[in-house]
Each structure stands twice: as C-alpha cells, then as structure tokens.
Scaffold this active site. Structure first.
Site, mmCIF file in Angstrom:
data_model
loop_
_atom_site.group_PDB
_atom_site.id
_atom_site.type_symbol
_atom_site.label_atom_id
_atom_site.label_comp_id
_atom_site.label_asym_id
_atom_site.label_seq_id
_atom_site.Cartn_x
_atom_site.Cartn_y
_atom_site.Cartn_z
ATOM 1 N N HIS A 13 8.674 1.501 1.192
ATOM 2 C CA HIS A 13 8.392 0.340 0.231
ATOM 3 C C HIS A 13 8.279 1.197 -1.115
ATOM 4 C CE1 HIS A 13 5.713 -3.210 -0.576
ATOM 5 N NE2 HIS A 13 6.238 -2.881 -1.830
ATOM 6 N N HIS A 15 9.084 0.491 -5.367
ATOM 7 C CA HIS A 15 9.771 -0.110 -6.526
ATOM 8 C C HIS A 15 10.126 1.018 -7.617
ATOM 9 C CE1 HIS A 15 7.282 -3.946 -5.553
ATOM 10 N NE2 HIS A 15 6.610 -2.928 -5.113
ATOM 11 N N LEU A 16 11.253 0.750 -7.663
ATOM 12 C CA LEU A 16 12.208 1.642 -8.878
ATOM 13 C C LEU A 16 12.155 1.205 -10.150
ATOM 14 C CD1 LEU A 16 14.586 3.610 -6.407
ATOM 15 C CD2 LEU A 16 12.660 4.501 -7.344
ATOM 16 N N ARG A 17 12.177 -0.276 -10.227
ATOM 17 C CA ARG A 17 12.556 -0.846 -11.511
ATOM 18 C C ARG A 17 14.451 -0.600 -11.984
ATOM 19 N NH1 ARG A 17 8.028 -3.397 -10.082
ATOM 20 N NH2 ARG A 17 6.065 -2.219 -10.929
ATOM 21 N N ASN A 41 12.152 -6.891 -6.619
ATOM 22 C CA ASN A 41 11.449 -7.922 -7.513
ATOM 23 C C ASN A 41 11.570 -7.457 -8.924
ATOM 24 O OD1 ASN A 41 9.765 -5.660 -7.124
ATOM 25 N ND2 ASN A 41 8.203 -6.675 -7.580
ATOM 26 N N LYS A 99 12.750 -9.415 1.705
ATOM 27 C CA LYS A 99 11.596 -9.348 1.278
ATOM 28 C C LYS A 99 11.145 -10.639 0.975
ATOM 29 C CE LYS A 99 7.826 -7.764 -0.465
ATOM 30 N NZ LYS A 99 7.158 -6.440 -0.583
ATOM 31 N N HIS A 136 5.124 -9.388 1.830
ATOM 32 C CA HIS A 136 3.779 -9.354 0.924
ATOM 33 C C HIS A 136 2.898 -10.576 1.422
ATOM 34 C CE1 HIS A 136 1.479 -8.772 -2.725
ATOM 35 N NE2 HIS A 136 1.115 -9.472 -2.303
ATOM 36 N N HIS A 174 1.968 -2.788 2.888
ATOM 37 C CA HIS A 174 0.777 -2.475 2.591
ATOM 38 C C HIS A 174 -0.454 -3.371 2.998
ATOM 39 C CE1 HIS A 174 1.928 -6.312 -0.037
ATOM 40 N NE2 HIS A 174 2.587 -5.676 -0.972
ATOM 41 N N ASP A 247 4.454 1.877 -1.923
ATOM 42 C CA ASP A 247 4.308 0.685 -2.928
ATOM 43 C C ASP A 247 4.344 1.271 -4.235
ATOM 44 O OD1 ASP A 247 4.155 -1.863 -3.793
ATOM 45 O OD2 ASP A 247 2.506 -2.361 -3.206
ATOM 46 N N HIS A 251 4.353 0.940 -14.006
ATOM 47 C CA HIS A 251 4.256 0.045 -15.266
ATOM 48 C C HIS A 251 3.730 0.635 -16.315
ATOM 49 C CE1 HIS A 251 3.901 -4.057 -13.205
ATOM 50 N NE2 HIS A 251 3.333 -3.388 -12.111
HETATM 51 O O1 DOR Z 1 0.590 -4.200 -6.940
HETATM 52 C C1 DOR Z 1 1.869 -4.463 -6.996
HETATM 53 N N1 DOR Z 1 2.654 -4.318 -7.496
HETATM 54 N N2 DOR Z 1 1.977 -5.304 -5.568
HETATM 55 C C2 DOR Z 1 2.964 -5.798 -5.652
HETATM 56 O O2 DOR Z 1 2.938 -6.519 -4.647
HETATM 57 C C3 DOR Z 1 4.253 -5.649 -6.416
HETATM 58 C C4 DOR Z 1 4.001 -4.527 -7.447
HETATM 59 C C5 DOR Z 1 4.822 -4.361 -8.717
HETATM 60 O O3 DOR Z 1 6.161 -4.709 -8.503
HETATM 61 O O4 DOR Z 1 4.348 -3.873 -9.743
HETATM 62 ZN ZN ZN Z 2 5.440 -3.650 -3.492
#
Ligand code: DOR
Ligand code: ZN
Length: 350
Positions: A13, A15-17, A41, A99, A136, A174, A247, A251
């Site tokens: 799991h 997130h690479l953006r 996402n 997802k 989720h 998670h 996860d 940011h």
């Molecule tokens: O804390 C989180 N950040 N939970 C998520 O489900 C998404 C993720 C994000 O994409 O920043």
């Molecule tokens: Zn996530």
C-alpha cells in the site's frame, strides 16, 4: 537477534503521487522494496486500465537509473467502473487490484463510492477473475465519530459485501482498530489485512496530547492504546494473511502544517526500520519475514523475491525533512519520526 536477512520486502500500500512529488519520493521506496501496490487516488483518479498504464510509465520514468522496482497498479473503483474494465484489468498483466475509497473518507476520495451495493456487478467480475478489492475501511456518514468509522464500516459495509461475494479477495488496508485486527486474523480465507508503521507505533495521544502533531495525522486516524496493542499483536502474530503496507503518503510540508491539514504520513525511507522496531518491541522478529516478504506475495499469487535485504540493530537519525530547496516549500516533505532516531537500519540489499 541483532541482524535480520529476509527476502526483499514489498509494500502492499503506497502513495507515489505524480509530477515533482513522484520524482522526489519514488527512489526511497525503490531502494528497499521490490514491488509496491500503487494507490490510484490522483487528481483525477486512475479509473481505467489506460490511465493505469500511463501512470505506470510515469513511475518507471521517475525511477533512479538501474532500479528494478516494479509498480503494481490499481484502479480507483467508482459506481461507473464496468465489468468490462475489470476484464481488461485482469488481462493487462500490470493491474493487480481495485481500490475502494468510500466517498469523502480521505484525501482525494471525492470520486469514490457512496453505496458499495451499486458496484455489485463489478465486484462479481472481480471475484470471478481473482482481482482483489483493496478497502479503505471507514464509514463516512457525517454523524459518525471519527474514531469509530472503521468498526462501523466493518459492520455496515464490509461484512455484508463479503457475504454477497464469498469468493472476492479483500484486503482491509491500514487496519487501525482492535475490531479490524480481530477480523483479519480470523478464519475468513479471502480476507487479508495490512498494517502501517504509524498505527503499530503510535496512539492518539502521540497525535493530540501535549501539542498537535500534524505529521502523525492520517486516515484512518490513530486510535487508543488498546487498539495499538491489538494491532501489534495481530501484525506480529505470524498469521498468514497479515502483511506490510506502509500507506506512505507524502504531502508538502505547508499542506500538513496548516489550519486544515492533509492526512498522510510519509514513511517510505524509514518504514522497514520502524516496522523492525515495532516487532522487536514485542520480541516478535521471528515473524518479521512472513509479514514483510512472504504473506503478501502468497495472497496475491506472486513469487517471493529472490533478492535479500538485511536489517541491523543500529541507531540512525531521521532527517527533519526531505526534498530540495527551502524547508517550507512545496518540495519539502516531513517524514514520520522526523528529527528523531530509529533503532534499526537497512544495511544491505542483494
Ligand atoms: O492518511 C491518508 N492519506 N489516508 C488515506 O487514505 C489517503 C492518504 C493520502 O492519499 O494522502
Ligand atoms: Zn493510503
């Protein structure tokens, strides 16, 4: 046990953006993990096989030279996702899962699902083709207490969906509550759970007591100490259907240190060391290999890595921030445990 050599782990799991943020973070995951399940996402979300193929190419192009990291792609489920798209995904060879974001539950989930029953035909196709649903698990009704959303989701949405689709493979991602931990370590053969470093190491006091710590704010939110203890027990139990999913969700610093801060903890560079610390804290390093390297591939029907990675009990300092340029700028990302120490360190990979 002061040293641990295991098959190269995977992150189930991540997130690479996209764009500069992708460029800034992908190398940290690729340095340790062989494969990762990439969250869809983005804005707009990755809802089609065609979009997943293009995103995969952007990830491969952002990798450091010589990297053999494999991104395992996912589709973002919406009420419009068709069984035909699922067939294409299963045939693609690079889409590994779909997802589910309940609409409004977290970062970039606006396009998500309001009522999972509207997706039943699509879920049936996934069950038929063996494509897992990654969940989720938070019910998102406005009147629900934020600390109870996972438990309510399990009762109202997850268990009924599993009952309607007995053969559907599901990952409760998670896991954050004692109820979730109990469910995924039970006897549901098609249900697995992933655990993050922050939920194994911190409770809601760490987030809220003695000052607000925005870099510990993620969704689902950190819970009580009793939940953390139950999660740690589940993750370190050696149960075959619990595995690693960081996860890691970067940011920019300014988006987290804000009057309305974003949810997500960036853990990629230190995730393995933090997990080792968590397992060590309960004398469970003997189950670390299953959690980090074996149970995930087994659930997805993929081979365990032929490469190895070694961790050593060795204190390391975590930087205050990552990224180029000025400390408050958009390229600056504050990691989990920023400015602190971790008790373990990745020393080699072969
Ligand atoms: O804390 C989180 N950040 N939970 C998520 O489900 C998404 C993720 C994000 O994409 O920043
Ligand atoms: Zn996530």
């Amino acid at each position: 046990m002061d040293e641990l050599t295991i098959p190269r782990p995977d992150d189930w799991h991540l997130h690479l953006r996209d764009g500069p943020l992708l460029q800034a973070v992908v190398g940290y995951s690729a340095a340790h993990f062989g494969r990762a399940i990439i969250m869809p996402n983005l804005r707009p979300p990755v809802t089609t096989v065609e979009q997943a193929a293009a995103y995969r190419e952007r990830i491969l192009a952002a990798l450091p030279p010589g990297s053999d990291f494999t991104p395992l792609m996912t589709l973002y489920l919406t009420a419009q996702t068709t069984p035909q798209e699922i067939e294409q995904a299963a045939a693609s060879g690079f889409v590994q899962a779909v997802k589910l974001y309940p609409a409004g539950a977290t970062t970039h989930s606006e396009a998500g699902v309001h009522d999972l029953r509207a997706c039943d035909e699509t879920l049936a196709a996934m069950a038929e083709l063996g494509l897992p649903l990654l969940v989720h698990g938070e019910e998102n009704a406005a009147e629900l207490d934020i600390f109870e959303r996972e438990q309510v989701f399990i009762e109202r949405t997850l268990l009924p969906a599993m009952a309607r689709h007995r053969r559907l493979k599901v990952v409760l991602e998670h896991v954050t509550s004692a109820e979730g931990a109990r469910l995924v370590t039970g006897n549901e053969a098609n249900l697995a759970g992933t655990f993050t470093p922050q939920h194994l190491l911190y409770n809601r006091n760490a987030l809220l007591s003695g000052g607000l710590r925005p870099h510990l704010y993620c969704m689902p939110i950190l819970k009580r100490e009793a939940d953390r203890v139950a999660l740690l027990e589940a993750a370190t139990s050696g149960h075959p259907r619990v595995f690693l999913g960081t996860d890691s969700a970067p940011h920019p610093r300014g988006a987290k240190e804000s009057a309305c801060g974003c949810a997500g903890c960036f853990s990629a560079p230190w995730a393995l060391a933090l997990y080792a610390e968590a397992f060590d804290s309960v004398g469970a390093l003997g189950h670390f290999e299953a959690f980090a390297s074996r149970n995930g591939p087994e659930f997805y029907g993929l081979p365990v890595s032929g490469q190895t990675l070694t961790l050593r009990r060795q204190v390391e300092s975590v930087p205050e921030f990552y990224g180029a340029g000025d400390e408050s700028g958009d390229a600056c990302i504050v990691p989990l445990r920023a400015g602190g120490e971790v008790a373990w360190s990745v020393v080699t990979r072969q």
